[in-house]
Write an enzyme that holds these catalytic residues in place. Sequence first.
Site, mmCIF file in Angstrom:
data_model
loop_
_atom_site.group_PDB
_atom_site.id
_atom_site.type_symbol
_atom_site.label_atom_id
_atom_site.label_comp_id
_atom_site.label_asym_id
_atom_site.label_seq_id
_atom_site.Cartn_x
_atom_site.Cartn_y
_atom_site.Cartn_z
ATOM 1 N N CYS A 1 0.862 -1.179 0.000
ATOM 2 C CA CYS A 1 0.000 0.000 0.000
ATOM 3 C C CYS A 1 0.893 1.222 0.000
ATOM 4 O O CYS A 1 1.726 1.366 -0.882
ATOM 5 C CB CYS A 1 -0.980 -0.025 1.168
ATOM 6 N N ARG B 1 -2.206 -0.817 5.554
ATOM 7 C CA ARG B 1 -3.409 -1.308 4.881
ATOM 8 C C ARG B 1 -3.127 -2.653 4.211
ATOM 9 O O ARG B 1 -3.995 -3.522 4.131
ATOM 10 C CB ARG B 1 -3.884 -0.290 3.825
#
Lengths: 101, 282
Positions: B233, B238
């Site tokens: 990410c 994430r």
Amino acid sequence: MCGATRGGPSLDGVDLEKETVIQGIVTKEGEPVGNAYVRLLDATGEFTAEVPTSATGQFRFFAAPGDWTLRTLAPRAATVDRVVSAQRGSAVDVEVALAAV
Amino acid sequence: MSRDTALVTADWVEEHLSDAGVVLVEVDEDTTAYDKGHIAGAIKLDWKNDLQDPVRRDFVNKAQFEALLSERGVSNDDTVVLYGGNNNWFAAYAYWYFKLYGHTDVKLLDGGRKKWELDSRELVEEIPTRATTSYTASEQDTSIRAFRDEVVEAIGVQNLIDVRSPDEFAGRLLAPAHLPQEQAQRGGHIPTAGNVPWSKAANDDGTFRSNEELEALYAEAGLDRSKDTIAYCRIGERSSHTWFVLAELLEVSNVKNYDGSWTEYGSLIGVPVALGDEPGEA
């Protein structure tokens, strides 16, 4: 909060010529909801961002011009969707009123 | 690992939060969230100050991790249950981190702090005291951690999954709007990467979608189970969420998280970058 303006947080220091602001306040039975989550969905319904509301029930997003959906989740309240149209130059300021369940 | 062992419900946590041998750990991006109220008995880990080296851009090393968990009172044989805000991004990051250093029994609270709050479950301000321990970590398990050279070599060869938002993937944005710092030099994505935003793996309340829905999601994105997989990410948190979905919930083999992610890759000299909504050519 005596004298507080109804709506989103103060725009002092926010450059509305550069930023596309969507903000507001979440209420239930007229009282601010400080433990709600507001999700910003784009025009296709796709998740873009999420913020918890402040202690005074307020929230703010920096988005882009266009149509957006604000989806508000809170304890003991039905989820509410609000469609807003944002543009540069003036902030969208909404009150999301939740119904108790 | 599987969904049954890696994930616990809020009901399970309420039943077991006082059990000896169960340690609840809150990990947030907004590290003040814990101070305003947390699940009874939970300790706090600061994803940056506790888990990252203060000087080099890297994790705390084995000795630092051992010192941290010993000081916080976590034992090797404890069941560690992680939860946090931001739909468990940083809790998933910590989960991956505990796995990296070989902790045996780690679980994630499904839905994290948001689900707990939406359910109106109890939060307390009392900070627990735990006796110090003598924690021993394993050497880093690099079978779940990708570094930049192998990411470059994986272009066109492995499954590369970019879990950022479509605008970040395309190069129109460098970071989520509320996090302007730590920007890479260039926008875009690693050529041949598919874009499956982390949020597609979660429900509105922060819980994970069902395994059937998740299987369909990654199948549609073209995930080839015969190949190894790297998720990335912007800074690796994430993509920890997606690493958890693939490696732990769906039990896909050979999944790595690239924690250098776009802030590293997008600043490298000489590597290929793709712009726009399509994966691009190798």
